[in-house]
Write an enzyme that holds these catalytic residues in place. Structure first.
Site, short mmCIF file in Angstrom:
data_model
loop_
_atom_site.label_atom_id
_atom_site.label_comp_id
_atom_site.label_asym_id
_atom_site.label_seq_id
_atom_site.Cartn_x
_atom_site.Cartn_y
_atom_site.Cartn_z
N ASP A 299 0.83 -1.21 0.00
CA ASP A 299 0.00 0.00 0.00
C ASP A 299 0.87 1.26 0.00
OD1 ASP A 299 0.89 -0.21 2.60
OD2 ASP A 299 -1.10 -0.12 3.52
N SER A 300 2.21 1.07 0.00
CA SER A 300 3.12 2.19 -0.26
C SER A 300 2.89 2.75 -1.65
CB SER A 300 4.58 1.75 -0.10
OG SER A 300 4.82 0.56 -0.85
N ASP B 259 -1.01 -6.11 -0.26
CA ASP B 259 -1.47 -5.48 0.98
C ASP B 259 -2.98 -5.27 0.97
OD1 ASP B 259 0.56 -5.03 2.85
OD2 ASP B 259 1.25 -3.20 1.86
N LYS C 23 -1.31 -9.40 2.73
CA LYS C 23 -0.57 -8.95 3.92
C LYS C 23 -1.44 -7.95 4.67
CE LYS C 23 3.23 -6.04 3.76
NZ LYS C 23 2.79 -4.88 4.56
N GLU D 213 -1.56 -5.51 8.58
CA GLU D 213 -0.75 -4.97 9.67
C GLU D 213 -1.40 -5.26 11.03
OE1 GLU D 213 -0.05 -0.80 8.97
OE2 GLU D 213 0.87 -1.18 7.01
N GLU E 114 9.11 -4.11 10.46
CA GLU E 114 9.56 -2.81 9.90
C GLU E 114 10.12 -1.92 11.00
OE1 GLU E 114 6.76 -0.96 7.25
OE2 GLU E 114 7.94 0.90 7.14
O1 KIV Z 1 3.59 -1.11 1.63
C1 KIV Z 1 4.79 -1.47 1.69
O2 KIV Z 1 5.60 -1.15 0.81
C2 KIV Z 1 5.23 -2.27 2.82
C3 KIV Z 1 6.70 -2.52 2.95
C4 KIV Z 1 7.38 -1.31 3.43
C5 KIV Z 1 6.98 -3.70 3.79
O3 KIV Z 1 4.44 -2.69 3.60
#
Ligand code: KIV
Length: 273
Positions: free
Chosen positions: A53-54, A92, A122, A124, A191
């Site tokens: 989600d980055s 994510d 994924k 959190e 992280e």
């Molecule tokens: O969204 C992302 O890029 C991440 C990484 C930093 C692990 O969760």
């Protein structure tokens, strides 16, 4: 190294990641959000591609990961999946699509798997997302956990500084990691936490632990691709190693193109029909 030469590309699975940990082979993971870049990094031998989600930051220009939607994540993930022949593609679940209830978490995961073709999701958090993790896993969807600095909670933390430096938070992180493993997660991202704590977590867990800003004593590493390729220039955390300076390369190439167009040098006689 190109892994696309033969038509028999052996796909990376969650089981293979486990075998890699068992034999001490480090896991290399990067983010990608689009077809072209995913194709390059898959061909270069990356083991896991995270459609993170980055994307909210590096693709959409948002300050945080919070605004990105499930539809947008599915769009990015389906572009990546089409490019990938070998890597495991983890997607994510974005903020707001799993915290409400385990049913919502399951529905979001099923949409990701069905509509993007991703291989795993994924999310959190630790004990607070236990029910969601179990519900997603019950549908046969592999889950990767994410502890330490969890950017979807940035307004709770207030800053992006190193997490779990104090004993209480470190103990809770280790408990959460063990809980996620017990639930059935196939791997966990840690992280921005002290390297000593990451080492302890990795040694305590059977499943692979992938670090970002978590030191060398974990089972693999992940970076945001735009950061390690030097496309994002202003982001300079200590943990980031830049493997290229694409910002300079692209700026130079575009500058030369602009110059050539203005000077009527491009296209030349050979470059026309
Ligand atoms: O969204 C992302 O890029 C991440 C990484 C930093 C692990 O969760």
């Amino acid at each position: 190294m190109s892994v696309h030469k033969s038509s028999e590309v052996k796909k990376i699975t969650t089981h293979q990641l486990q075998e890699m940990k068992n034999r001490g082979e480090k896991i290399a993971m990067l983010t990608a959000y689009d077809y072209s870049m995913a194709r390059i990094i898959d061909g270069a031998g990356i083991d896991v591609i995270l459609v993170g989600d980055s994307a909210s930051n590096v693709m959409a220009g948002n300050e945080t990961t919070l605004p990105i939607t499930l539809d947008q994540m599915i769009y990015h993930a389906s572009s990546v999946v089409k490019a990938v022949k070998r890597a495991l593609v983890v997607v994510d679940i974005p903020f707001g699509y799993y915290q409400g209830s385990s049913g919502e978490a399951l529905r979001s995961s099923i949409r990701i798997m069905k509509e993007s073709g991703g291989h795993a999701v994924k999310l959190e958090g630790g004990s607070e997302v236990k029910d969601s993790v179990l519900r997603i896993l019950s549908a046969g969807v592999p889950v990767m956990g994410h502890l330490g600095l969890t950017p979807q909670s940035i307004y709770k933390f207030g800053t992006y500084t190193v997490r779990a430096k104090e004993e209480e938070e470190a103990n809770k992180l280790l408990e959460d990691a063990l809980l996620l493993q017990e639930c059935g997660c196939f791997a966990i991202v840690l992280e921005k936490i002290p390297a000593s704590l990451a080492k302890k977590v990795s040694a305590s867990l059977q499943i692979p632990v992938i670090g970002i800003g978590a030191g060398p004593d974990v089972d693999g590493q992940v970076l945001v691709m735009q950061d390690m390729l030097g496309i994002t220039k202003d982001f300079k955390p200590r943990f980031l190693r830049r493997y290229a300076d694409l910002n300079t390369v692209i700026t130079g190439a575009v500058g030369n193109y602009v110059k050539d167009v203005k000077a009527r040098d491009f296209p030349n006689q050979e470059e026309k029909y």
